[in-house]
Design a protein around this motif. Structure first.
Motif, PDB file in Angstrom:
ATOM      1  N   GLY A   1       0.824  -1.196   0.000  1.00  0.00           N
ATOM      2  CA  GLY A   1       0.000   0.000   0.000  1.00  0.00           C
ATOM      3  C   GLY A   1       0.860   1.248   0.000  1.00  0.00           C
ATOM      4  O   GLY A   1       2.097   1.187  -0.008  1.00  0.00           O
ATOM      5  N   VAL A   2       0.225   2.395   0.009  1.00  0.00           N
ATOM      6  CA  VAL A   2       0.930   3.684   0.027  1.00  0.00           C
ATOM      7  C   VAL A   2       0.350   4.541   1.152  1.00  0.00           C
ATOM      8  O   VAL A   2      -0.810   4.379   1.535  1.00  0.00           O
ATOM      9  CB  VAL A   2       0.789   4.421  -1.319  1.00  0.00           C
ATOM     10  N   PRO A   3       1.152   5.446   1.699  1.00  0.00           N
ATOM     11  CA  PRO A   3       0.639   6.343   2.752  1.00  0.00           C
ATOM     12  C   PRO A   3      -0.508   7.198   2.237  1.00  0.00           C
ATOM     13  O   PRO A   3      -0.574   7.530   1.051  1.00  0.00           O
ATOM     14  CB  PRO A   3       1.858   7.200   3.109  1.00  0.00           C
ATOM     15  N   THR A   4      -1.411   7.545   3.152  1.00  0.00           N
ATOM     16  CA  THR A   4      -2.583   8.357   2.789  1.00  0.00           C
ATOM     17  C   THR A   4      -2.565   9.659   3.568  1.00  0.00           C
ATOM     18  O   THR A   4      -2.411   9.652   4.797  1.00  0.00           O
ATOM     19  CB  THR A   4      -3.893   7.607   3.095  1.00  0.00           C
ATOM     20  N   LEU A   5      -2.713  10.757   2.860  1.00  0.00           N
ATOM     21  CA  LEU A   5      -2.749  12.066   3.494  1.00  0.00           C
ATOM     22  C   LEU A   5      -4.126  12.297   4.111  1.00  0.00           C
ATOM     23  O   LEU A   5      -5.141  12.232   3.426  1.00  0.00           O
ATOM     24  CB  LEU A   5      -2.457  13.139   2.446  1.00  0.00           C
TER      25      LEU A   5
END
Length: 239
Positions: free
Chosen positions: A95-99
């Motif tokens: 996954g990727v970080p979420t702002l």
């Protein structure tokens, strides 16, 4: 006789399951254990379930149980190898970080995407020491599930470099006594001996080493001592 054999079988099953779990944990490594994503969480539950079943279910043979644990233990390593080799696969798997907050503004769509309530966000921010959203610049939900925060420039703590001051590196503290036990190896590492330590304790009216819960020394030779059973009155307004 059958009862004894049954009990021995259960004993061996539990020892084998515990041993394999220890080896799997050792092989997987600290990083994968400390930063669990959703996939790692599922793998962990599955490995635990297999180990529990192997421990008590006699219908599961030793080879089948051991092979299953080894296979599921290898899966995180294979996935980690793929993620290291290909950035696209890494984004798919980890996954990727979420702002969640940008320029102090809560991004509602991203909250909904990550199944976060505003109350959940506020709680996590408080745990990070952020009680006022106006002080916040960015909040990011990392792939590990932790939230990282960045305060606005005017709200960030002043550092030594900001004040143009020289900084001194203090290094790690050396634990010399833990729970009344003198750690002689640590004493040697800091070029001290037991006689010096006992003299330092006597200066603080501590004749009995067993009274010391923790004694630590920093790189400058400063000694910190915490005594057992030193009761302190607590003022807890959160009860």
């Amino acid at each position: 006789m059958n009862i004894v054999l049954d009990n021995l079988d259960i004993l061996f099953r539990n020892l084998i399951a515990a041993g394999i779990l220890f080896l799997v944990t050792f092989v997987i490594g600290k990083k994968l254990i400390s930063q669990l994503n959703f996939f790692d969480f599922i793998v962990g539950i599955t490995i635990g379930s297999i180990a529990a079943a192997l421990s008590v279910d006699k219908t599961i043979t030793y080879p089948h149980g051991i092979i299953s644990l080894v296979i599921w233990g290898m899966i995180p390593l294979i996935v980690a190898g793929i993620a290291l080799a290909d950035i696209k696969a890494r984004r798919r798997l980890d996954g990727v970080p979420t702002l969640l907050v940008q320029n102090g503004k809560i991004l509602e769509d991203n909250l909904k995407k990550e199944k976060y309530h505003v109350n959940d966000l506020l709680e996590e921010l408080r745990l990070k020491g952020v009680f006022n959203l106006t002080d916040l610049d960015l909040a990011v939900l990392e792939t590990s599930g932790q939230i990282s925060v960045q305060l606005k420039p005017e709200k960030q703590p002043v550092t030594v470099s900001d004040l143009n001051l020289s900084a001194t590196r203090h290094g790690l503290w050396a634990n010399l006594i833990i729970d009344g036990k003198i750690l002689h190896q640590h004493l040697r590492l800091v070029n001290r001996d037991e006689a010096w330590l006992r003299e330092e304790l006597r200066k603080r009216d501590l004749e009995d080493v067993n009274r010391v819960l923790l004694a630590s020394m920093d790189a400058d030779g400063n000694l910190y001592i915490d005594v057992k059973d030193d009761q302190m009155e607590q003022f807890n307004v959160l009860k």
